[in-house]
Design an enzyme around this catalytic site. Structure first.
Site, PDB file in Angstrom:
ATOM      1  N   GLU A   4     -42.523  -7.297  60.465  1.00  0.00           N
ATOM      2  CA  GLU A   4     -41.163  -7.177  61.010  1.00  0.00           C
ATOM      3  C   GLU A   4     -40.910  -8.101  62.187  1.00  0.00           C
ATOM      4  O   GLU A   4     -39.822  -8.662  62.306  1.00  0.00           O
ATOM      5  CB  GLU A   4     -40.880  -5.717  61.404  1.00  0.00           C
ATOM      6  CG  GLU A   4     -40.565  -4.804  60.230  1.00  0.00           C
ATOM      7  CD  GLU A   4     -41.793  -4.339  59.462  1.00  0.00           C
ATOM      8  OE1 GLU A   4     -42.922  -4.721  59.826  1.00  0.00           O
ATOM      9  OE2 GLU A   4     -41.634  -3.588  58.487  1.00  0.00           O
TER      10      GLU A   4
ATOM     11  N   HIS B 145     -38.976   8.600  59.725  1.00  0.00           N
ATOM     12  CA  HIS B 145     -37.969   8.058  58.796  1.00  0.00           C
ATOM     13  C   HIS B 145     -36.589   8.657  59.070  1.00  0.00           C
ATOM     14  O   HIS B 145     -35.732   8.657  58.194  1.00  0.00           O
ATOM     15  CB  HIS B 145     -38.354   8.360  57.344  1.00  0.00           C
ATOM     16  CG  HIS B 145     -39.310   7.379  56.751  1.00  0.00           C
ATOM     17  ND1 HIS B 145     -40.359   6.859  57.444  1.00  0.00           N
ATOM     18  CD2 HIS B 145     -39.382   6.810  55.519  1.00  0.00           C
ATOM     19  CE1 HIS B 145     -41.046   6.029  56.663  1.00  0.00           C
ATOM     20  NE2 HIS B 145     -40.460   5.977  55.493  1.00  0.00           N
TER      21      HIS B 145
END
Lengths: 316, 348
Positions: B61, B130
């Site tokens: 990322e 999440h």
């Protein structure tokens, strides 16, 4: 070629010596990370790449900026915090920029420019431009996770990047051997499938190696990336104008071989005296004018605090 | 273009439209080119535009965000997609130290037109990593723009506006909003400047809901009718730049302001909105205020606890009723079938 090398080497050395000389007077409002002793990587690389090529660098950016043709009065004015500076006084020594010359800014966070360089190179390739990106970083950057992420992605996409690792052995005061289990940076690049060269601080050797890579990219945009580990030595302290052998983390005798092989002196001695002196006189006049310009320039107006957060075309 | 579209189709259409009319736009991120196509939001784009402009990435990322910055500097307009906003935490160095600051610290000589799409997850055991909202982290940073559209119309308008913007924009999506249907913008060449929208007019309390909590606020407004409370619901849509004018105007009328964050309340968008409105009003009119959001704990996956973790239409109605009456009324509405949360059925 030697004349070009010498002009650039001497110019960077003398600009930084002048920065160090005036530093105690506090006219420079910025921490400075000097490249004195490391000039040959910047000069060898920037002489070998093309006009349209671009640089991404760390905060030790004076040498690459100048070697690529970055504006000298703009640099000194930036160090002085003046509106006429390269970044209008909003960057300082660690964020020199000259877009017209391909100096695409610099970062004060170690390792950070690596993926920016890879992205730029990939972007240029997607746009079918013959542009290579030279990315300058130190051995410290290779400790960072993003170093490996960036090398992998560059290799995966065959991005036209020239990774230039200026290995001076130290991340601030900590030697590579205390930070890396396998202190073989070029070996890490090889493991990512990248064509790699291990080089000394010899400016001609660096130039020849990078020139060969650049010509390969010109013939084949998929030839890259390339990785160069240059062994060099930083003569001054990590940040600031002075020497730091008194701190004890390294010793003057360690530096002696590098001092004896000073590329500025070695290359200069290969020139005719008259040629060398003519170059030096021109450079000294240029430096004097740049510092005078910076000293007399204005500081930014108060309204400048709020400009450049977003662009005018932005919806802010 | 269909008259009614899903949120997924809105994002897909906006991407396809802009990629077709601007060759500088590229789309990448983990799984954008896999068979599931980020829940369909990138479906068909690989086939139409090719793997040079639409590509999946390594699990890296920070480097991919840094590469987006580099691509933007090279003249492209990258869109970087994260299937969970939690993963953007791995890219904070590039977003905050580089993307947000490149223009300013280089005196305006460089700028970074890039878009980050990031999705908040909820329900069916999304759990600790999440489910986070995280958008207040980006609101804190000068140089980043942030939006959290809750309808297909705004999703398309926000994404088009973001791609055309010359600075970095973070679009906060929400997994449960992907089921929303509604009209799309008709004139995509002349989109309105970022501003808030009154999504339901009212007189007694101003209810600001962010991202998926906008949907819950509209449910709460329906429940509040039972108690004779008329809630004016506002969707800020853009968090940076934040349209305080619309909210202030409403609060001067209602005298009560409740902001429901799609994240924790501490240093949240609710804190910022309430402080901003009160700074402007400075006691001109009396104003009651309330922040709602996630319970101040890590999100649990087990259904009973997860239910308690989030505000919903009924709990918002309860708390707003108390706010309007200035004390504990002791009322919570009975659940109505037409105001029930869509329960997501896995697996993902």
């Amino acid at each position: 070629m030697l004349e070009r090398f010498y002009r650039s080497l001497y110019r960077i050395r003398r600009v930084e010596e002048e920065v160090a000389r005036v530093y105690p007077s506090d006219v420079i409002k910025s921490p400075v990370h000097l490249s004195i002793g490391q000039e040959s990587t910047a000069v060898g690389v920037c002489e070998a790449i093309c006009e349209q090529d671009v640089l991404f660098t760390s905060y030790r950016c004076h040498a690459p900026y100048l070697a690529k043709g970055g504006d000298l009065p703009g640099m000194i004015a930036e160090l002085y915090g003046k509106a006429a500076g390269a970044a209008g006084g909003k960057g300082g020594s660690m964020h020199l920029v000259d877009v017209a010359k391909g100096v695409m800014g610099a970062s004060a966070v170690v390792g950070t420019p690596l993926p920016n360089a890879v992205g730029y190179a990939l972007g240029a390739k997607i746009q079918k431009k013959d542009v290579a990106v030279a990315c300058f970083f130190g051995d410290g950057a290779t400790d960072e996770g993003v170093f490996h992420e960036s090398l992998n992605f560059a290799a995966l996409k065959r991005a036209p990047v020239l990774f230039i690792c200026e290995n001076n052995g130290f991340a601030i005061h900590t030697h590579q051997k205390f930070r890396q289990a396998v202190p073989d940076i070029a070996g890490h690049a090889e493991a990512h499938g990248i064509t790699t060269r291990r080089l000394s601080d010899n400016v001609t050797e660096i130039y020849d190696a990078v020139r060969e890579a650049r010509e390969a990219l010109e013939k084949n945009p998929d030839a890259g990336p390339f990785f160069f580990e240059c062994s060099i030595y930083r003569w001054k302290e990590h940040v600031g104008p002075s020497e730091d052998y008194q701190l004890g983390y390294r010793h003057l005798e360690d530096a002696q071989p590098w001092l004896d092989n000073d590329q500025v002196r070695v290359v200069g001695e290969k020139l005719a005296v008259a040629t060398r002196e003519a170059i030096e006189q021109e450079v000294e006049a240029e430096i004097q004018a740049a510092f005078a310009f910076a000293a007399s320039a204005e500081f930014p107006a108060p309204a400048e605090l709020y400009t450049h957060v977003f662009g005018e075309q932005s919806h802010a | 273009m269909p008259e009614e579209a899903t949120y997924v189709e809105a994002i897909r259409s906006a991407t396809e439209l802009e990629m077709a009319q601007d060759p500088r736009v590229v789309l990448f991120g983990l799984d954008v080119d896999d068979p599931k196509c980020i829940q369909g939001t990138t479906a068909g784009l690989l086939d139409r535009f090719g793997s040079e402009r639409v590509f999946g990435t390594p699990l890296a990322e920070e480097a991919m965000t840094g590469a987006a910055v580099g691509m933007a500097l090279s003249g492209l307009r990258p869109i970087h997609v994260h299937i969970r906003i939690d993963f953007v935490l791995l890219a904070m160095n590039q977003l905050i130290n580089v993307a947000a600051k490149t223009r300013y610290m280089h005196g305006g000589k460089l700028h970074v037109p890039m878009v980050v799409r990031a999705m908040i997850g909820k329900s069916w055991g999304q759990g600790a990593q999440h489910s986070q909202g995280l958008y207040p982290l980006f609101m804190h940073i000068p140089g980043l723009k942030v939006c959290a559209p809750s309808t297909p119309y705004d999703a398309m308008a926000c994404l088009l506006t973001a791609i055309r913007d010359d600075d970095p924009v973070i679009i906060v999506e929400h997994r449960l909003l992907y089921y929303q249907t509604g009209p799309l913008p008709e004139d995509t060449d002349n989109l309105p400047a970022p501003s808030a929208r009154v999504t339901r007019p009212g007189n007694d309390v101003t209810l600001v809901g962010i991202s998926h909590q906008q949907e819950e606020c509209l449910r709460a407004a329906a429940y509040l009718e039972e108690k004779g409370i008329s809630a004016e619901v506002i969707d800020p849509i853009w968090l940076t730049p934040l349209d305080l004018d619309t909210i202030e105007t409403s609060v001067r009328k209602t005298g009560a302001l409740c902001v429901v964050d799609n994240t924790w309340t501490t240093c949240g968008a609710g804190s910022e909105i309430i402080a901003g409105v009160l700074e402007r009003i400075q006691g001109d009119v009396p104003v009651r205020v309330k922040r709602l959001g996630y319970a101040p704990v890590t999100c649990p996956p087990t259904p009973g606890l997860e239910e308690l973790f989030y505000p919903n239409g009924r709990t918002i109605a309860r708390d707003v009723c108390d706010l309007v009456h200035g004390g504990n009324v002791g009322w919570t509405p009975e659940e109505r079938a037409n105001l029930r949360e869509i329960t997501f059925k896995g697996p993902f």
